[in-house]
Design a protein around this motif. Structure first.
Motif, short mmCIF file in Angstrom:
data_model
loop_
_atom_site.label_atom_id
_atom_site.label_comp_id
_atom_site.label_asym_id
_atom_site.label_seq_id
_atom_site.Cartn_x
_atom_site.Cartn_y
_atom_site.Cartn_z
N ALA A 9 0.64 -1.13 -0.01
CA ALA A 9 -0.03 -0.04 -0.12
C ALA A 9 0.89 1.37 0.06
N SER A 10 1.85 1.10 -0.33
CA SER A 10 2.96 2.42 -0.46
C SER A 10 2.77 3.13 -1.89
N GLY A 11 2.32 2.50 -2.71
CA GLY A 11 1.99 3.01 -4.32
C GLY A 11 1.10 2.27 -5.07
N GLY A 12 0.90 2.41 -6.15
CA GLY A 12 0.28 1.76 -7.17
C GLY A 12 -1.41 1.33 -6.69
N ILE A 13 -1.66 0.07 -7.05
CA ILE A 13 -3.12 -0.40 -6.91
C ILE A 13 -3.45 -0.49 -5.43
N GLY A 14 -2.29 -0.98 -4.58
CA GLY A 14 -2.74 -1.08 -3.11
C GLY A 14 -3.06 0.31 -2.53
N TRP A 15 -2.12 1.47 -2.92
CA TRP A 15 -2.37 2.68 -2.39
C TRP A 15 -3.78 3.22 -2.97
N ALA A 16 -4.17 2.79 -4.17
CA ALA A 16 -5.35 3.40 -4.67
C ALA A 16 -6.62 2.62 -3.94
N MET A 17 -6.43 1.49 -3.58
CA MET A 17 -7.55 0.69 -2.77
C MET A 17 -7.67 1.41 -1.38
N ALA A 18 -6.61 1.57 -0.79
CA ALA A 18 -6.56 2.30 0.60
C ALA A 18 -7.48 3.67 0.42
N GLU A 20 -9.47 4.39 -2.09
CA GLU A 20 -11.00 4.45 -2.25
C GLU A 20 -11.53 3.79 -0.78
N LEU A 21 -11.19 3.02 -0.12
CA LEU A 21 -11.76 2.54 1.13
C LEU A 21 -12.10 3.92 2.12
N ALA A 22 -10.97 4.26 2.11
CA ALA A 22 -10.88 5.47 3.39
C ALA A 22 -12.10 6.58 2.72
N SER A 23 -12.00 6.66 1.44
CA SER A 23 -13.12 7.85 1.02
C SER A 23 -14.69 7.17 1.33
N ARG A 24 -14.83 5.78 1.66
CA ARG A 24 -16.04 5.05 2.09
C ARG A 24 -16.10 5.06 3.56
N LYS A 25 -15.06 5.81 4.23
CA LYS A 25 -15.00 5.98 5.80
C LYS A 25 -14.46 4.64 6.31
N HIS A 26 -13.83 3.80 5.63
CA HIS A 26 -13.10 2.63 6.16
C HIS A 26 -11.71 3.03 6.75
N VAL A 210 -8.93 3.43 -11.23
CA VAL A 210 -10.24 2.81 -12.06
C VAL A 210 -10.20 1.16 -11.44
N VAL A 211 -8.96 0.40 -11.53
CA VAL A 211 -8.88 -0.79 -10.98
C VAL A 211 -9.19 -1.10 -9.41
N ALA A 212 -9.00 -0.02 -8.64
CA ALA A 212 -9.14 0.05 -6.94
C ALA A 212 -10.46 -0.15 -7.06
N ARG A 213 -11.42 1.16 -7.64
CA ARG A 213 -12.98 1.17 -7.59
C ARG A 213 -13.52 -0.20 -7.79
#
Ligand SMILES: NC(=O)c1ccc[n+]([C@@H]2O[C@H](COP(=O)([O-])OP(=O)(O)OC[C@H]3O[C@@H](n4cnc5c(N)ncnc54)[C@H](OP(=O)(O)O)[C@@H]3O)[C@@H](O)[C@H]2O)c1
Length: 259
Positions: A9-18, A20-26, A210-213
């Motif tokens: 989760a330092s970059g790329g898809i993992g960071w984008a997923m982080a 994405e989830l944080a924007s949903r308040k996780h 896009v992949v994260a969402r």
């Protein structure tokens, strides 16, 4: 509240997923090797999205590292309801030209740590009303791909392992999903030493957001296998019906440098 634990989760898809989830308040826990980047990412999640976040900097390409992560969770008293096994990389080249240590570390990270994280974290996920596992495979999981043979095989492992686990967990409070992205604009190409293919890859690449969402939506919907993008979906379906020699030569051509 339970956290989402995300590897790579330092970059790329993992960071984008982080994000994405944080924007949903996780609330989020980030894992990767680059401590300074993880610290910066953690602060960004807290400030931008108002969620709880923490990080652990460690190398996930070593045996039994899942137990170290478990110790950290227990010591911090963190509960998790989402596990995203995203950390991974490829090595481009013929087997004869690649380093043995690097290959073994890649297999350890992409397969053994991924499956051991599922094994070790499952009881924690089961402690919640609903738990989720999302494993990151690849479009290369659907056929042998010369010049990334070992990587493609690790991603086939991720996909088959995940699908088996999806069935095992059916009817329980934990759902298991696997996402198989195609080319995505991240640090992946550089890490794989695929520099000469960069221009070609960029033509087909999508943004990690896009992949994260798509991945997070698919995970919450409990989908076993998520293939983002019509082209990648078509590639996966063609690999199922084409003779293997044909799909392998298409794969070989995609990863060949045009002179
Ligand atoms: N990008 C693509 O085209 C593509 C396509 C299909 C599938 N994928 C898959 O997507 C996943 C994410 O890759 P990405 O595209 O986002 O690449 P990336 O930008 O290179 O990100 C990889 C992440 O994994 C972490 N990582 C690498 N080695 C690690 C190690 N030994 N221990 C702990 N963390 C490690 C990296 O962090 P540190 O360097 O800080 O450790 C980074 O956070 C991978 O599993 C990859 O196979 C990518």
């Amino acid at each position: 509240m339970a956290y989402a634990l995300i590897t790579g989760a330092s970059g790329g898809i993992g960071w984008a997923m982080a994000r994405e989830l944080a924007s949903r308040k996780h609330d989020i826990l980030l894992l990767a090797r680059s401590g300074e980047i993880l610290q910066k990412n953690t602060e960004e999640l807290k400030q931008k999205f108002g969620v709880q976040a923490d990080y652990l900097a460690l190398d996930l390409s070593v045996p039994d590292v899942a137990l170290k992560v478990l110790d950290w969770l227990k010591q911090k008293n963190y509960s998790i309801d989402i596990l995203i096994n995203n950390a991974g990389y490829a090595l481009w080249g013929n087997l004869n030209d690649l380093g043995r240590d690097d290959l073994n570390r890649m297999m350890q990270l992409n397969m053994l740590t991924m499956s051991d994280m599922c094994k070790v974290m499952l009881p924690l996920l089961q402690n919640n009303q609903h738990g989720y596992i999302l494993n990151v495979s690849s479009a290369s999981a659907y056929q042998a791909v010369p010049t990334i043979s070992t990587y493609a095989a690790t991603k086939a492992f991720v996909l088959l392992f995940s699908r088996g686990l999806t069935s095992e967990m059916k009817g329980t409070n934990v759902s298991v999903s696997c996402i198989c992205p195609g080319p995505t604009s991240t640090g992946f190409i550089d890490r794989a030493n695929m520099g000469p293919l960069k221009d070609k890859a960029e033509k087909f690449s999508v943004q990690p957001e896009v992949v994260a969402r798509i991945g997070i939506n698919g995970m919450y919907a409990g989908r076993a296998e998520i293939i983002p993008g019509a082209l990648n979906w078509l590639g996966a379906k063609l690999a199922e019906i084409l003779p293997k020699v044909v799909s392998e030569s298409i794969g070989a051509n995609l990863y060949k440098v045009k002179k």
